[in-house]
Design an enzyme around this catalytic site. Structure first.
Site, PDB file in Angstrom:
ATOM      1  N   THR A   1       3.922   1.545  -0.895  1.00  0.00           N
ATOM      2  CA  THR A   1       4.674   1.568  -2.155  1.00  0.00           C
ATOM      3  C   THR A   1       3.820   2.139  -3.280  1.00  0.00           C
ATOM      4  OG1 THR A   1       5.949  -0.361  -1.430  1.00  0.00           O
ATOM      5  CG2 THR A   1       5.973   0.139  -3.793  1.00  0.00           C
TER       6      THR A   1
ATOM      7  N   ARG B   1       2.411   8.653   7.041  1.00  0.00           N
ATOM      8  CA  ARG B   1       2.661   8.597   8.477  1.00  0.00           C
ATOM      9  C   ARG B   1       4.134   8.317   8.756  1.00  0.00           C
ATOM     10  NH1 ARG B   1      -0.973   3.838  10.291  1.00  0.00           N
ATOM     11  NH2 ARG B   1      -0.370   3.141   8.216  1.00  0.00           N
TER      12      ARG B   1
ATOM     13  N   LYS C   1       6.504  -6.270  11.026  1.00  0.00           N
ATOM     14  CA  LYS C   1       5.796  -5.681   9.898  1.00  0.00           C
ATOM     15  C   LYS C   1       6.742  -4.982   8.924  1.00  0.00           C
ATOM     16  CE  LYS C   1       2.146  -2.398   8.678  1.00  0.00           C
ATOM     17  NZ  LYS C   1       2.985  -1.503   7.880  1.00  0.00           N
TER      18      LYS C   1
ATOM     19  N   PHE D   1       3.076  -8.727  -9.035  1.00  0.00           N
ATOM     20  CA  PHE D   1       4.263  -9.437  -8.570  1.00  0.00           C
ATOM     21  C   PHE D   1       4.763 -10.316  -9.710  1.00  0.00           C
ATOM     22  CE2 PHE D   1       2.830  -7.911  -4.591  1.00  0.00           C
ATOM     23  CZ  PHE D   1       3.835  -8.070  -3.661  1.00  0.00           C
TER      24      PHE D   1
ATOM     25  N   TRP E   1       6.942  -0.903  -7.714  1.00  0.00           N
ATOM     26  CA  TRP E   1       8.115  -1.399  -6.971  1.00  0.00           C
ATOM     27  C   TRP E   1       9.306  -1.521  -7.922  1.00  0.00           C
ATOM     28  CZ3 TRP E   1      11.979  -4.877  -6.838  1.00  0.00           C
ATOM     29  CH2 TRP E   1      12.652  -5.061  -5.617  1.00  0.00           C
TER      30      TRP E   1
ATOM     31  N   LYS F   1       0.823  -1.218   0.000  1.00  0.00           N
ATOM     32  CA  LYS F   1       0.000   0.000   0.000  1.00  0.00           C
ATOM     33  C   LYS F   1       0.854   1.264   0.000  1.00  0.00           C
ATOM     34  CE  LYS F   1      -2.611   0.396   3.586  1.00  0.00           C
ATOM     35  NZ  LYS F   1      -1.741   1.237   4.439  1.00  0.00           N
TER      36      LYS F   1
ATOM     37  N   ALA G   1      -3.584   1.867  12.782  1.00  0.00           N
ATOM     38  CA  ALA G   1      -4.984   1.849  12.346  1.00  0.00           C
ATOM     39  C   ALA G   1      -5.788   0.751  13.020  1.00  0.00           C
ATOM     40  CB  ALA G   1      -5.062   1.688  10.832  1.00  0.00           C
TER      41      ALA G   1
ATOM     42  N   PHE H   1      -3.660  -0.222   7.126  1.00  0.00           N
ATOM     43  CA  PHE H   1      -4.315  -1.514   6.933  1.00  0.00           C
ATOM     44  C   PHE H   1      -5.423  -1.436   5.884  1.00  0.00           C
ATOM     45  CE2 PHE H   1      -2.663  -2.063  11.416  1.00  0.00           C
ATOM     46  CZ  PHE H   1      -1.599  -2.866  11.042  1.00  0.00           C
TER      47      PHE H   1
END
Length: 559
Positions: A77, A98, A109, A385, A413, A75, A277, A305
Site C-alpha cells: 500500500t 510482483r 495473507k 492507523f 490507505w 508495505k 521472499a 516481507f
C-alpha cells in the site's frame, strides 16, 4: 470516485474506481502503440524490444518493511501510495510490483495490489489469474518434470538416477498433501515409481529464472543450466542434456513480457513475476524493473516481507544481477506492529501502549542497521492507523530523531497519494545523492562464510549450525565448482531468527541450515533453515471461504 463515511473494503474501493483505458496509461508512460499488446481494456503486455528508449537510467526506490506481524504493515500500500505521491509532485514515475500468488490469496495473507485508495487496478483480475504468467511458469516447470520422467521411461540414455532427481513439480496453491508423493504406480507402462513432491510455483526455479533473466536468450541459457538431478555415477544432469530448453522458453515467451496496469490515481504500474521472499528471492522481474527504468525517471518497487528477507536478496541478488542499485530504501513500520514486537497481543492493539512500542522499536532498529550495512541511508514510512495515539507516534518519531533516522508519516490507505506527499518529499531530497551501496559479501567467499555474514549482519544472530546433510551438500557443491554464487536464505518471515515465535530483536541465537539446493539457472544457492516449507499449507479457515461471485460476474469477498 468518492469516499463515504461508511468503511469500504479494498475490493469495494477498487470496484468504485474509474479506470482509464490502458492505451492512455501507456501514452502517459511513453510506451509506443507498437510495443503494446492489449489484454482487454485495462491490461496490456509490453514488448521491451519495441520501446524507443534503450537506456535504463531511472532512480530505483526500494520499499521494504520491519518483520511482518498479523497486525499488518501495509508495505505494498505504501509502495503504491508513494508512487502516486511522486506523480502528484509531477515526477515521471512508474511503480513496479510482483504478481500475487493464488496460494496466499486463497489462504490467509491476502493479495498484493495495495489497499484502500493506494491500489493497482483491476485489483480482482491481478489477484486472480491476471494475464496467465504464473500459469505459464507452472506449465513450463511441469513440462520439464514430464520430460524427465519420459526420458527415464524411454530408455534413460542419460542414466538419470530416479532416487536423485531434485526437480519437483509445482502448483500455484498451498497444498500440504503434495509435499511428498509417490508417482509412477500402476505397472511398467505408467512410468518408473519414485518419490516426488510439489513446490508452490512461486518457489520454483523457473519463477526465479523468469525474474532474474535480462532477455529471452538469457532466459533460455539459464533454463539450460538448471540441475535436474544426478546420474547413477552421481554426476549432475542439466536441462541442456535433455535438450528441452528451447521448448520451455517457448512456453514462457509471451509471459516474459511485463504487464502494464494502473493505480487508482492513474500512475502507470508494471506488475511481473512473483517469487516469495521467505523461500525464494522475493522481487519482481529484472525485465520489468529495467523496462520501467527505460520509461520513467523514478521507479518505486518493493521486496517481500522484512528487510532481512526481500531487501537483503534485492541487494545481494537482484541488484547485482540486474546491474542497478537502490537510490534509497524506505522501511515501512506501524505503531501496531511495533507493539506486537514489544510483546503486546493482537487483541490489545487498540489500547495505547507506549511501553510496548518502545521495546518493539528494537526490531525497526535492526532493519535500519541492515540497510545501513549496505551503504544506504533508509527512510522510515510510519504508516498511520486510526487507533494510533499521538503519544505512540511521538515515541517513534523521537526515536528516529535521536538516532538520526529520516522518517515521514503516511496515510495513503485513506488519502491515496496525498497521504504520501511527506514521504515523497523525503525521497526526492535524497535520491540524487550518491550512496555507498555495496553487497554484504564477496560471492567467491566460502559458502559457510557467506551464510554466516547474512546471519550475523542481517539477522543479528550469533552463529550458524549446518546439519550433516547440509555439510555433505556443501562438499558436493564445491566439488562441482558451484560455490561462487550468492546465497538465497529460506527463512521464516516472522522473526529475525529461524524461529517464528522470537519477535522483536532476538539475540544470541543460532540459525540451523538443514539443506542447501543449487539453483544454477537462477545463479544462487538456496539454504533451507528451521521448519520453512517450499509448499505451504492452507490455514484452518482459508480466505477462500469468504469469496464468491455475483450474478453479474463481480468478485465478492476478495479482501
Amino acid at each position: 470516485m468518492s469516499k463515504t463515511t461508511q468503511p469500504l473494503s479494498d475490493l469495494e474501493i477498487s470496484q468504485n474506481a474509474t479506470m482509464r483505458p490502458i492505451t492512455e496509461i501507456a501514452e502517459i508512460a511513453g510506451i509506443p502503440q507498437e510495443a503494446l499488446e492489449l489484454y482487454g481494456n485495462y491490461k496490456a503486455k509490453i514488448n521491451p524490444l519495441k520501446l524507443n528508449n534503450t537506456t535504463s537510467s531511472a532512480k530505483v526506490v526500494l520499499v521494504t518493511a520491519i518483520s511482518p506481524t498479523p497486525a499488518g504493515e501495509g508495505k505494498s500500500t505504501v509502495t503504491v501510495g508513494l508512487a502516486d505521491a511522486l506523480n502528484q509532485l509531477n515526477e515521471k514515475v512508474i511503480v513496479a510490483l510482483r504478481e500475487p500468488s493464488l496460494g496466499p490469496i486463497m489462504g490467509m495473507k491476502g493479495g498484493a495490489t495495495g489497499g484502500g485508495y493506494a491500489q493497482v487496478l483491476p485489483m480482482d483480475d491481478i489477484n486472480l489469474h491476471f494475464t496467465g504468467d504464473i500459469h505459464a511458469i507452472t506449465t513450463a516447470n511441469n513440462a520439464l518434470a514430464a520430460l524427465i520422467d519420459n526420458h527415464i521411461q524411454q530408455g534413460n540414455v542419460l542414466q538419470i538416477d530416479p532416487r536423485r532427481i531434485i526437480w519437483k513439480r509445482c502448483l500455484d496453491m498451498n497444498d500440504r498433501a503434495l509435499r511428498n508423493i509417490v508417482i509412477g504406480l500402476g505397472g511398467p507402462v505408467q512410468g518408473t515409481p519414485r518419490e516426488d513432491g510439489f513446490d508452490i510455483t512461486v518457489a520454483s526455479e523457473i519463477m526465479a529464472i523468469f525474474c532474474l533473466a535480462k532477455d529471452l536468450q538469457d532466459l533460455k541459457k539459464r533454463i539450460s543450466d538448471i540441475v535436474i538431478g544426478y546420474t547413477y555415477q552421481r554426476e549432475p544432469v542439466f536441462v541442456r542434456d535433455l535438450g528441452v530448453e528451447g521448448a520451455l522458453t517457448l512456453l514462457l515467451r509471451d509471459a516474459f513480457k511485463p504487464n502494464l496496469v494502473q493505480t487508482i490515481e492513474g500512475t502507470p504500474a508494471i506488475i511481473h513475476g512473483g517469487p516469495f521472499a521467505n523461500i525464494a528471492h522475493g522481487c519482481n522481474s529484472i525485465a520489468a524493473t529495467n523496462t520501467a527504468r527505460k520509461l520513467a525517471d523514478i521507479v518505486v518497487t518493493e521486496a517481500g516481507f522484512g528487510a532481512d528477507l526481500g531487501a537483503e536478496k534485492f541487494m545481494n541478488i537482484k541488484a547485482m544481477q540486474g546491474g542497478f542499485k537502490p537510490s534509497t530504501v524506505v522501511i515501512v513500520a506501524t505503531a501496531r506492529a511495533l507493539k506486537m514486537h514489544g510483546g503486546a497481543l493482537k487483541t490489545e492493539l487498540k489500547a495505547e501502549n507506549v511501553e510496548a512500542i518502545t521495546k518493539g522499536i528494537e526490531n525497526l532498529a535492526k532493519h535500519v542497521d541492515t540497510i545501513r550495512n549496505f551503504g544506504v541511508e533508509p527512510i522510515i514510512a510510519l504508516n498511520r492507523f486510526i487507533t494510533d495515539t499521538e503519544e505512540e507516534l511521538s515515541a517513534i518519531l523521537n526515536w528516529c530523531r535521536e538516532n538520526n533516522v529520516k522518517i515521514a508519516l503516511t496515510n495513503v490507505w485513506e488519502e491515496g497519494g496525498k497521504g504520501g506527499i511527506e514521504l515523497a518529499k523525503r525521497v526526492l531530497s535524497v535520491i540524487n545523492e550518491e550512496n555507498n551501496f555495496t553487497p554484504l559479501y564477496d560471492v567467491s567467499a566460502p559458502i559457510e562464510e557467506k551464510v554466516r555474514t547474512i546471519v550475523q549482519k542481517v539477522y543479528g544472530g550469533m552463529d550458524v549450525h549446518f546439519t550433516d546433510k547440509a555439510l555433505k551438500q556443501i562438499a558436493q557443491i564445491e566439488k562441482f565448482g558451484w560455490d561462487a554464487l550468492p546465497i538465497c536464505m529460506a527463512k521464516t518471515q516472522y522473526s529475525l531468527s529461524d524461529q517464528p515465535t522470537l519477535l522483536g530483536r532476538p539475540e544470541n541465537f543460532t540459525v540451523t541450515v538443514r539443506e542447501i539446493i543449487p539453483k544454477l539457472g537462477a545463479k544462487f544457492l538456496v539454504c533451507l533453515t528451521g521448519d520453512i516449507m517450499t509448499m505451504p499449507g492452507l490455514p484452518k479457515s482459508p480466505a477462500a471461504l469468504k469469496m464468491d461471485v455475483d450474478a453479474e460476474g463481480n468478485a465478492v469477498g476478495l479482501f
